[in-house]
Design a protein around this motif. Sequence first.
Motif, PDB file in Angstrom:
ATOM      1  N   ALA A  57      -4.719  -6.258  -8.468  1.00 21.72           N
ATOM      2  CA  ALA A  57      -6.036  -6.022  -7.878  1.00 21.72           C
ATOM      3  C   ALA A  57      -5.892  -5.078  -6.694  1.00 21.72           C
ATOM      4  O   ALA A  57      -4.841  -5.026  -6.039  1.00 21.72           O
ATOM      5  CB  ALA A  57      -6.678  -7.328  -7.426  1.00 21.72           C
ATOM      6  N   VAL A  58      -6.969  -4.333  -6.416  1.00 23.80           N
ATOM      7  CA  VAL A  58      -6.974  -3.321  -5.355  1.00 23.80           C
ATOM      8  C   VAL A  58      -8.219  -3.533  -4.496  1.00 23.80           C
ATOM      9  O   VAL A  58      -9.282  -3.888  -5.005  1.00 23.80           O
ATOM     10  CB  VAL A  58      -6.981  -1.898  -5.958  1.00 23.80           C
ATOM     11  N   ARG A  59      -8.086  -3.310  -3.193  1.00 24.54           N
ATOM     12  CA  ARG A  59      -9.247  -3.313  -2.302  1.00 24.54           C
ATOM     13  C   ARG A  59      -9.439  -1.917  -1.715  1.00 24.54           C
ATOM     14  O   ARG A  59      -8.471  -1.238  -1.364  1.00 24.54           O
ATOM     15  CB  ARG A  59      -9.076  -4.342  -1.175  1.00 24.54           C
ATOM     16  N   GLY A  72     -15.164  -2.301   0.912  1.00 22.71           N
ATOM     17  CA  GLY A  72     -16.303  -1.836   0.140  1.00 22.71           C
ATOM     18  C   GLY A  72     -16.307  -2.326  -1.293  1.00 22.71           C
ATOM     19  O   GLY A  72     -17.375  -2.471  -1.894  1.00 22.71           O
ATOM     20  N   ALA A  73     -15.118  -2.584  -1.852  1.00 25.36           N
ATOM     21  CA  ALA A  73     -15.054  -3.008  -3.255  1.00 25.36           C
ATOM     22  C   ALA A  73     -13.689  -3.604  -3.554  1.00 25.36           C
ATOM     23  O   ALA A  73     -12.682  -3.274  -2.903  1.00 25.36           O
ATOM     24  CB  ALA A  73     -15.318  -1.830  -4.185  1.00 25.36           C
ATOM     25  N   GLU A  94      -5.716  -0.209  -1.167  1.00 28.82           N
ATOM     26  CA  GLU A  94      -4.480  -0.978  -1.008  1.00 28.82           C
ATOM     27  C   GLU A  94      -4.339  -1.995  -2.124  1.00 28.82           C
ATOM     28  O   GLU A  94      -5.339  -2.497  -2.655  1.00 28.82           O
ATOM     29  CB  GLU A  94      -4.487  -1.752   0.323  1.00 28.82           C
ATOM     30  N   ALA A  95      -3.100  -2.336  -2.429  1.00 30.95           N
ATOM     31  CA  ALA A  95      -2.823  -3.396  -3.403  1.00 30.95           C
ATOM     32  C   ALA A  95      -3.072  -4.750  -2.752  1.00 30.95           C
ATOM     33  O   ALA A  95      -2.530  -5.045  -1.682  1.00 30.95           O
ATOM     34  CB  ALA A  95      -1.382  -3.294  -3.896  1.00 30.95           C
ATOM     35  N   VAL A  96      -3.899  -5.581  -3.378  1.00 30.76           N
ATOM     36  CA  VAL A  96      -4.165  -6.928  -2.872  1.00 30.76           C
ATOM     37  C   VAL A  96      -2.978  -7.836  -3.146  1.00 30.76           C
ATOM     38  O   VAL A  96      -2.596  -8.664  -2.310  1.00 30.76           O
ATOM     39  CB  VAL A  96      -5.441  -7.503  -3.527  1.00 30.76           C
ATOM     40  N   ASP A 177     -14.065  -9.886   5.111  1.00 26.91           N
ATOM     41  CA  ASP A 177     -14.235  -8.466   5.437  1.00 26.91           C
ATOM     42  C   ASP A 177     -15.112  -7.755   4.414  1.00 26.91           C
ATOM     43  O   ASP A 177     -15.702  -6.722   4.704  1.00 26.91           O
ATOM     44  CB  ASP A 177     -12.874  -7.775   5.528  1.00 26.91           C
ATOM     45  N   TYR A 178     -15.204  -8.283   3.210  1.00 31.85           N
ATOM     46  CA  TYR A 178     -16.109  -7.736   2.199  1.00 31.85           C
ATOM     47  C   TYR A 178     -17.547  -8.141   2.485  1.00 31.85           C
ATOM     48  O   TYR A 178     -18.478  -7.354   2.298  1.00 31.85           O
ATOM     49  CB  TYR A 178     -15.683  -8.241   0.823  1.00 31.85           C
TER      50      TYR A 178
END
Length: 224
Positions: A57-59, A72-73, A94-96, A177-178
């Motif tokens: 997953a990525v943020r 943001g996503a 970034e990689a979660v 933070d989202y």
Amino acid sequence: MLLRTSDRRKLNTIDDFGFGSASSHTVSLNEFTYRKGCEIYGEKEPAEHVYQVKRGAVRSYKLLADGRRQIGAFHLMGDIFGLENGEKHRFTAEAVVETTVRLIKRESLQVIAEADAVVARNLLSMTTRNLEHAENHMLLLGRKTAVERVAAFLAEMDARTGANTMSLPMSRRDIADYLGLTLETVSRAVSRLHCEGVLSFVGNTQRQIVILDRKMLQSFDLQK
């Protein structure tokens, strides 16, 4: 830190990257694996590639002037991200968790889209979905209560994962933070939903969530 990368480019079809095609164009894809918390690309860096989450997953986030982080996503397995209107990235990615991504040159994708109407339509559809997500996120941040925001987030993750048990890769801090909330506020909102019988947890980390009552969850999402 980049964990590892494939030794050479692999030939795939554009369908493998998540775009339907009328002619199954052959494309060259690279794979990269990143450790948890490692940057995939930075804000204002040249947007030369488009990415797809193969595993993990990525943020995508921005650092605000006061030092706060606004996510943001979240991009989950199969999601495509990093496609920009301009020449530079607007967010940092970034990689979660430990994450493998595939990437294609933006220029190559544009060339294919010019010659293939199906790919062009899919690109337009993806851009429209991204815009819709941004609009929904803006509305979510403007909601009055923390419970509404958390309920909307859980409903979104429930729809995207399509699993009976959601294994959330992101931390409570990421969720806060989202949603534009504090960590403590998110925890209180989740606890309330748990007490109301909307959800239950599997294991001790509380990252594995079972939605027990989707109708009730939607009732907390008053603005939907």
